[in-house]
Design an enzyme around this catalytic site. Structure first.
Site, PDB file in Angstrom:
ATOM      1  N   SER A   1       0.861  -1.190   0.000  1.00 51.88           N
ATOM      2  CA  SER A   1       0.000   0.000   0.000  1.00 51.88           C
ATOM      3  C   SER A   1       0.895   1.237   0.000  1.00 51.88           C
ATOM      4  O   SER A   1       2.026   1.187   0.511  1.00 51.88           O
ATOM      5  CB  SER A   1      -0.863   0.012   1.264  1.00 51.88           C
TER       6      SER A   1
ATOM      7  N   TYR B   1      -1.972  -0.147  10.460  1.00 48.31           N
ATOM      8  CA  TYR B   1      -2.073  -0.599   9.063  1.00 48.31           C
ATOM      9  C   TYR B   1      -0.801  -0.238   8.289  1.00 48.31           C
ATOM     10  O   TYR B   1      -0.213  -1.083   7.604  1.00 48.31           O
ATOM     11  CB  TYR B   1      -3.297   0.048   8.402  1.00 48.31           C
TER      12      TYR B   1
HETATM   13  N1  LIG Z   1      -8.584  -0.338  -1.446  1.00 55.06           N
HETATM   14  C1  LIG Z   1      -7.519   0.410  -1.215  1.00 55.06           C
HETATM   15  O1  LIG Z   1      -7.595   1.657  -1.243  1.00 55.06           O
HETATM   16  C2  LIG Z   1      -6.180  -0.224  -0.969  1.00 55.06           C
HETATM   17  C3  LIG Z   1      -5.049   0.599  -0.999  1.00 55.06           C
HETATM   18  C4  LIG Z   1      -3.795   0.044  -0.784  1.00 55.06           C
HETATM   19  C5  LIG Z   1      -3.669  -1.298  -0.563  1.00 55.06           C
HETATM   20  N2  LIG Z   1      -4.784  -2.089  -0.525  1.00 55.06           N
HETATM   21  C6  LIG Z   1      -4.558  -3.515  -0.282  1.00 55.06           C
HETATM   22  O2  LIG Z   1      -5.197  -4.251  -1.309  1.00 55.06           O
HETATM   23  C7  LIG Z   1      -5.461  -5.575  -0.840  1.00 55.06           C
HETATM   24  C8  LIG Z   1      -6.870  -5.948  -1.266  1.00 55.06           C
HETATM   25  O3  LIG Z   1      -7.798  -5.076  -0.661  1.00 55.06           O
HETATM   26  P1  LIG Z   1      -9.066  -4.491  -1.456  1.00 55.06           P
HETATM   27  O4  LIG Z   1      -8.914  -3.019  -1.497  1.00 55.06           O
HETATM   28  O5  LIG Z   1      -9.290  -5.228  -2.714  1.00 55.06           O
HETATM   29  O6  LIG Z   1     -10.251  -4.737  -0.399  1.00 55.06           O
HETATM   30  P2  LIG Z   1     -11.332  -5.896  -0.270  1.00 55.06           P
HETATM   31  O7  LIG Z   1     -12.245  -5.908  -1.435  1.00 55.06           O
HETATM   32  O8  LIG Z   1     -11.923  -5.736   1.086  1.00 55.06           O
HETATM   33  O9  LIG Z   1     -10.452  -7.214  -0.337  1.00 55.06           O
HETATM   34  C9  LIG Z   1      -9.779  -7.758   0.747  1.00 55.06           C
HETATM   35  C10 LIG Z   1      -9.578  -9.233   0.434  1.00 55.06           C
HETATM   36  O10 LIG Z   1      -8.804  -9.811   1.470  1.00 55.06           O
HETATM   37  C11 LIG Z   1      -9.449 -11.003   1.862  1.00 55.06           C
HETATM   38  N3  LIG Z   1      -9.135 -11.343   3.239  1.00 55.06           N
HETATM   39  C12 LIG Z   1      -9.259 -10.600   4.354  1.00 55.06           C
HETATM   40  N4  LIG Z   1      -8.878 -11.310   5.436  1.00 55.06           N
HETATM   41  C13 LIG Z   1      -8.515 -12.536   4.975  1.00 55.06           C
HETATM   42  C14 LIG Z   1      -8.041 -13.713   5.589  1.00 55.06           C
HETATM   43  N5  LIG Z   1      -7.869 -13.812   6.919  1.00 55.06           N
HETATM   44  N6  LIG Z   1      -7.747 -14.776   4.812  1.00 55.06           N
HETATM   45  C15 LIG Z   1      -7.924 -14.711   3.471  1.00 55.06           C
HETATM   46  N7  LIG Z   1      -8.378 -13.634   2.833  1.00 55.06           N
HETATM   47  C16 LIG Z   1      -8.665 -12.557   3.587  1.00 55.06           C
HETATM   48  C17 LIG Z   1     -10.935 -10.761   1.645  1.00 55.06           C
HETATM   49  O11 LIG Z   1     -11.602 -11.990   1.426  1.00 55.06           O
HETATM   50  P3  LIG Z   1     -12.540 -12.762   2.482  1.00 55.06           P
HETATM   51  O12 LIG Z   1     -13.184 -11.709   3.341  1.00 55.06           O
HETATM   52  O13 LIG Z   1     -13.492 -13.497   1.599  1.00 55.06           O
HETATM   53  O14 LIG Z   1     -11.611 -13.665   3.216  1.00 55.06           O
HETATM   54  C18 LIG Z   1     -10.909  -9.969   0.358  1.00 55.06           C
HETATM   55  O15 LIG Z   1     -10.908 -10.819  -0.754  1.00 55.06           O
HETATM   56  C19 LIG Z   1      -5.204  -5.542   0.661  1.00 55.06           C
HETATM   57  O16 LIG Z   1      -3.957  -6.135   0.933  1.00 55.06           O
HETATM   58  C20 LIG Z   1      -5.144  -4.057   0.996  1.00 55.06           C
HETATM   59  O17 LIG Z   1      -4.324  -3.797   2.118  1.00 55.06           O
HETATM   60  C21 LIG Z   1      -6.030  -1.581  -0.730  1.00 55.06           C
END
Ligand SMILES: NC(=O)c1ccc[n+]([C@@H]2O[C@H](COP(=O)([O-])OP(=O)(O)OC[C@H]3O[C@@H](n4cnc5c(N)ncnc54)[C@H](OP(=O)(O)O)[C@@H]3O)[C@@H](O)[C@H]2O)c1
Length: 244
Positions: free
Chosen positions: A141, A154
């Site tokens: 991130s 975070y």
């Molecule tokens: N959105 C942003 O602005 C942003 C910015 C920078 C980085 N990120 C990073 O991008 C990645 C994906 O996030 P996203 O934005 O796409 O949000 P999201 O739609 O909420 O996706 C998060 C994913 O992580 C999975 N997850 C959470 N806990 C888990 C566990 N214990 N075991 C397995 N899977 C787990 C969730 O699946 P289940 O709930 O089905 O397990 C979901 O598929 C993350 O690493 C986040 O830190 C996001």
């Protein structure tokens, strides 16, 4: 090997960036192994991939459980005979000020964001060594570069992810590639993860104002995968132009 026929396992593939990455890589010919806890959503992603002629399987994966990552990697080998790429994308972001003392959520962020990535490395590295090829792609991130109030824990996890992936890269040798992707604000459900109402409202508002679609991150992952085997795309930052 370009994308065609690559075997790619993705954690956190049930929504957001992971889901978008699965759909894009499948469209470009990769064979997918999808993991997350919400199996119903994974089944839906697999069905959409198959409907357009792609190939994918899924298994319920909780990245905080070391054995689940081993099972994800084992499924790739069982179905397709190998694993070319592990995309460690699962992440948790229940951000809040430290004064809230939401210590269970601090634990969750460390367990998912840091230990989840380590569990993936432990499961895939021996396989990549045996195959003499492999590619780790990890979603960090922009919080790894700038810490703001409410995001201390975070951001700390993402700084740790960056350090771990850089160490992995240095130790990886000539046959294993290591890519870390640093998304800025992306339009996913992530903005609603905070259990602090005021933080949640502020972050969701900002998301609706400036966030970019998850497909923007998927394209960055595809770019890294499609390079020749001796080209290692190490760190990629993709953020909205409007993000400060
Ligand atoms: N959105 C942003 O602005 C942003 C910015 C920078 C980085 N990120 C990073 O991008 C990645 C994906 O996030 P996203 O934005 O796409 O949000 P999201 O739609 O909420 O996706 C998060 C994913 O992580 C999975 N997850 C959470 N806990 C888990 C566990 N214990 N075991 C397995 N899977 C787990 C969730 O699946 P289940 O709930 O089905 O397990 C979901 O598929 C993350 O690493 C986040 O830190 C996001």
């Amino acid at each position: 090997m370009a994308m065609e026929d690559k075997v790619v396992a993705i954690t956190g593939a049930s929504s957001g960036i992971g889901e978008a990455t699965a759909l894009l890589l499948a469209e470009r010919g990769a064979r997918l192994v999808l993991g997350a806890r919400r199996s119903d959503r994974l089944a839906d992603v697999v069905a959409r991939i198959e409907k357009t002629g792609g190939t994918a399987v899924h298994t319920r994966t909780d990245v905080t459980r070391r054995e689940d990552l081993h099972a994800l990697v084992a499924l790739a080998r069982e179905r397709y005979g190998r694993l070319d790429v592990l995309v460690s994308n699962a992440g948790a972001g229940p951000i809040s000020p430290l004064d809230d003392l939401r210590v269970d959520e601090w634990d969750e962020m460390v367990d998912v964001n840091v230990k989840g990535v380590l569990h993936g490395i432990a499961a895939a590295l021996p396989v990549f060594r045996e195959q003499r090829s492999g590619h780790f792609v990890t979603t960090a991130s922009t919080a790894a570069f700038s810490v703001v109030p409410s995001m201390a824990v975070y951001a700390g996890t993402k700084v740790a992810v960056r350090a771990i992936c850089e160490g992995l890269r240095q130790e990886a040798g000539a046959s294993v590639r290591v890519t870390t992707v640093f998304p800025g604000f992306v339009h996913t459900g992530f903005a609603e993860a905070s259990s602090n109402g005021a933080v949640r409202e502020r972050v969701a508002g900002l998301r609706d104002e400036i966030a970019i679609p998850p497909d923007a991150i998927a394209r960055a992952v595809a770019f890294a995968l499609e390079q020749p085997a001796d080209v290692d795309v190490n760190e990629v930052v993709v953020r909205p132009t409007a993000q400060g």
